[in-house]
Design a protein around this motif. Sequence first.
Motif, PDB file in Angstrom:
ATOM      1  N   SER A   1      38.964  45.011  48.654  1.00  0.00           N
ATOM      2  CA  SER A   1      39.742  46.238  48.520  1.00  0.00           C
ATOM      3  C   SER A   1      40.549  46.553  49.769  1.00  0.00           C
ATOM      4  O   SER A   1      41.507  47.321  49.717  1.00  0.00           O
ATOM      5  CB  SER A   1      38.814  47.413  48.199  1.00  0.00           C
ATOM      6  N   ASP A   2      40.184  45.965  50.896  1.00  0.00           N
ATOM      7  CA  ASP A   2      40.920  46.178  52.147  1.00  0.00           C
ATOM      8  C   ASP A   2      41.872  45.038  52.472  1.00  0.00           C
ATOM      9  O   ASP A   2      42.399  44.957  53.575  1.00  0.00           O
ATOM     10  CB  ASP A   2      39.945  46.378  53.308  1.00  0.00           C
TER      11      ASP A   2
ATOM     12  N   MET B   1      43.519  41.146  37.761  1.00  0.00           N
ATOM     13  CA  MET B   1      42.870  42.349  37.266  1.00  0.00           C
ATOM     14  C   MET B   1      42.180  43.069  38.417  1.00  0.00           C
ATOM     15  O   MET B   1      41.865  42.465  39.447  1.00  0.00           O
ATOM     16  CB  MET B   1      41.848  42.033  36.169  1.00  0.00           C
ATOM     17  N   ALA B   2      41.940  44.373  38.223  1.00  0.00           N
ATOM     18  CA  ALA B   2      41.298  45.195  39.243  1.00  0.00           C
ATOM     19  C   ALA B   2      39.932  45.658  38.765  1.00  0.00           C
ATOM     20  O   ALA B   2      39.740  45.948  37.585  1.00  0.00           O
ATOM     21  CB  ALA B   2      42.162  46.409  39.560  1.00  0.00           C
ATOM     22  N   ALA B   3      38.982  45.746  39.693  1.00  0.00           N
ATOM     23  CA  ALA B   3      37.658  46.308  39.415  1.00  0.00           C
ATOM     24  C   ALA B   3      36.938  46.494  40.737  1.00  0.00           C
ATOM     25  O   ALA B   3      37.137  45.715  41.676  1.00  0.00           O
ATOM     26  CB  ALA B   3      36.844  45.391  38.498  1.00  0.00           C
ATOM     27  N   ASP B   4      36.116  47.528  40.816  1.00  0.00           N
ATOM     28  CA  ASP B   4      35.278  47.734  41.997  1.00  0.00           C
ATOM     29  C   ASP B   4      34.033  46.874  41.824  1.00  0.00           C
ATOM     30  O   ASP B   4      33.076  47.260  41.166  1.00  0.00           O
ATOM     31  CB  ASP B   4      34.902  49.215  42.130  1.00  0.00           C
TER      32      ASP B   4
ATOM     33  N   GLU C   1      38.595  45.919  44.049  1.00  0.00           N
ATOM     34  CA  GLU C   1      39.042  44.595  44.462  1.00  0.00           C
ATOM     35  C   GLU C   1      40.081  44.085  43.462  1.00  0.00           C
ATOM     36  O   GLU C   1      40.183  44.588  42.341  1.00  0.00           O
ATOM     37  CB  GLU C   1      37.873  43.620  44.532  1.00  0.00           C
ATOM     38  N   ILE C   2      40.832  43.064  43.867  1.00  0.00           N
ATOM     39  CA  ILE C   2      41.794  42.411  42.989  1.00  0.00           C
ATOM     40  C   ILE C   2      41.281  41.005  42.699  1.00  0.00           C
ATOM     41  O   ILE C   2      41.050  40.218  43.624  1.00  0.00           O
ATOM     42  CB  ILE C   2      43.200  42.334  43.619  1.00  0.00           C
ATOM     43  N   ILE C   3      41.103  40.709  41.423  1.00  0.00           N
ATOM     44  CA  ILE C   3      40.606  39.400  41.003  1.00  0.00           C
ATOM     45  C   ILE C   3      41.770  38.584  40.497  1.00  0.00           C
ATOM     46  O   ILE C   3      42.493  39.003  39.585  1.00  0.00           O
ATOM     47  CB  ILE C   3      39.515  39.530  39.922  1.00  0.00           C
TER      48      ILE C   3
END
Length: 751
Positions: free
Chosen positions: A523-524, A502-505, A513-515
């Motif tokens: 994110s980088d 899942m994705a979330a900042d 970021e990718i969890i």
Amino acid sequence: MFARTSQGRSHTHVGFLLGFMAAASCNSSGGSPGHGGGGAIQGGKQASGGTSGSGGLATNGGGPAGGAPANAGGGVVPGGAVAGGTTTARSGGATGAGGFSGSGGSIAVGGATYAGGAPGSGGAPNGGGATSVGGVAAGGVSGAGGVATGGAPASGGTTPSLTGHYQMEDLDRGVVAVKVADGVYVGWRMMGYEYNPTSPSSVSYNVYRDGTKVASVTDSTNYLDAAGSATAVYTVTAVINGSEGSQSPKSTTWAQNYLRIPLTPPAAGYEANDGSPGDLDGDGKYEIVLKWMPSNAQDNSLAGDTDNTFLDGIKLDGTRMWRIDLGPNIRSGAHYTQFSVYDFDGDGKAEIACKTAPGTKDGTGSYLHTGPAATDDDSQNYVGSTGYVLSGPEYLTVFDGLTGKELATVNYPVPRGTVSSWGDDYGNRVDRFNGGAAFVSDTGSGKTATGRPSIIQQRGYYTRLTMSAYNWRNGQLSKVWTFDSNGSGNGAAAGQGDHSAMAADVDGDGAQEIITGATTIGSDGTLKCTTGLGHGDAMHVGELVVGKGISVFSVHEGEGGYDVHNGATCATYVKVLDSSTDNGRGVADFISASNTTSAGLWSAAYPDLYSCADGSSLGKKPSAQNFLIYWDADESRELEDATSITKYGGGTLLSASGCAGNNSTKNTPTLTADLLGDWREELVLRESNNSALRIYTTTDVTKRRIYTLMHDPTYRMQVAFEQSSYNQPPHPGFHIGSGMKDPPKPDIYVK
């Protein structure tokens, strides 16, 4: 001045197109019919059954061996000539070179023909900027029945946001009307850019029935029209600071609380499986990209040959826009084909990206022919004696959302290499994939990002864990970054992935970021943190503890138990471990009115509902631990399992008789997302005989007003990941539940 206009667009809602179609009931089937073939012809190039004319689409008259013709049941018929219109240059972007077709083509819908041209072949994507000022379409010229490009659809209200950070979809008002016992229920979208938390009274909505205003709604985005009839037609306008905007597209009244979308399976024995939404044609309405799985699909842990996997682009009126045949060298099963659907280049129309191989055919019936696919042998079959595909080229391909045509193909970002290096020698762990979309830091820095979406593809999680981000921009498919647990300093991430991502900042830097479960990838593309608790089957990512940002709940396989941890630091709030127990399922959300500060969590191996904040018991857990949905009038989330929706501590709210869940024992829906109406979610299920999808919508009137969840960047990107592997429901980036505060205004613009 904020009224949105649109030149040459059809504003007829899907309800009009379906008004003449009978609402057929779901027919329960005691079992799937026997499989009738359906694999691509091996040993030579297969004729597509139709060729592409100038500016037109291939007819795809020939289907897979033993299968139905690709356009059976009505699809886009070629023949429209290009109108030659050009799109307006957008701020910061280049002028499109194409436009849509004029008269000539037609779209067959359920046996009736609607005038409309086929798309032209050559508009360059609009690059990088915001939408045209005022949302006025000034470019693509429409012919008789054609569709104008270059402008935004009529939303029934306000000027689309031209500033903001995250690139979101330019949706129409999404009006839905349903006949209920005491009138007609009407729901509609509040756009994220018109939401005003500091001055709620400045935003209201007018509801029109058959052209006559029947209500001014100031406190919600739904209305019960007590005088409404089964033949009523509704439109909605937004009123901002006293100024009324344009009318929304018209919506006819549904006779029941679902929309039936007819389907044509590729062949006997195919299951309409997972779906993902996207605006494929730029009209402001969602289409569904649907994966078809054969009856002999396999889990990676099991040997056996499989037939081909197909992807369909389907309009809500049942029109099949295209069909992609992934071919014999892509094995079929829940872990192989994770398809990324979103508008990646900002041209207003979604693309599709997924893993491909020699033998894959695009939506025009052509074999892949760009990049490394230009010189491959499409007659070569790489399926081994056990059914696994452990040799041969592997690709990542981007397909056009409107036509299904191949746009670009590159080598898959992380090749399989030596199969045994992934943890076994027979091909299980090497082919565990996840995929979706996210707003990562595409500039390469952890602190800056464009706010534009990237394609996300993951390979491996039991041992080696990799994640890659790609951009589709200006006609180029390019790698942003690849994370690899084999890389220097990344070893702690090995084995720290779930059957989903899942994705979330998580840190508020403007990039997501990718969890992967136990791991947060920055994110980088750098390792942000990991709990070290290993692999799990289910996870949930959202504001699970009010005021503490993004949290992650995951159940565990090897370590057993479950945990809740901070998404940015991986510091645990709750941790229960029991290595003797493989805790296979779990859910977390605000499902009770008494849970005002912390979501409740529950899982297969433990008896209670527990607090995500401290692990304390909140009472007996629900009977099922599967999926979630926002459905009734309050803010608490409801429980979705198989084909039913229930209330925690209450009864059944929906039972979709004659429909079926997907993915064997997982029994998950095709899709849940905020597709229509107000902020609450729709439930998409397949009929038991796979002859149709149904989109179920709520008819409960609520006073809670929230902008469409599809304009929340966290929720929207999690919807993109929902179809991946062991499907998980999406969560917003803010708290929705009893005692909630009004959410912050989203930092978005629309394309």
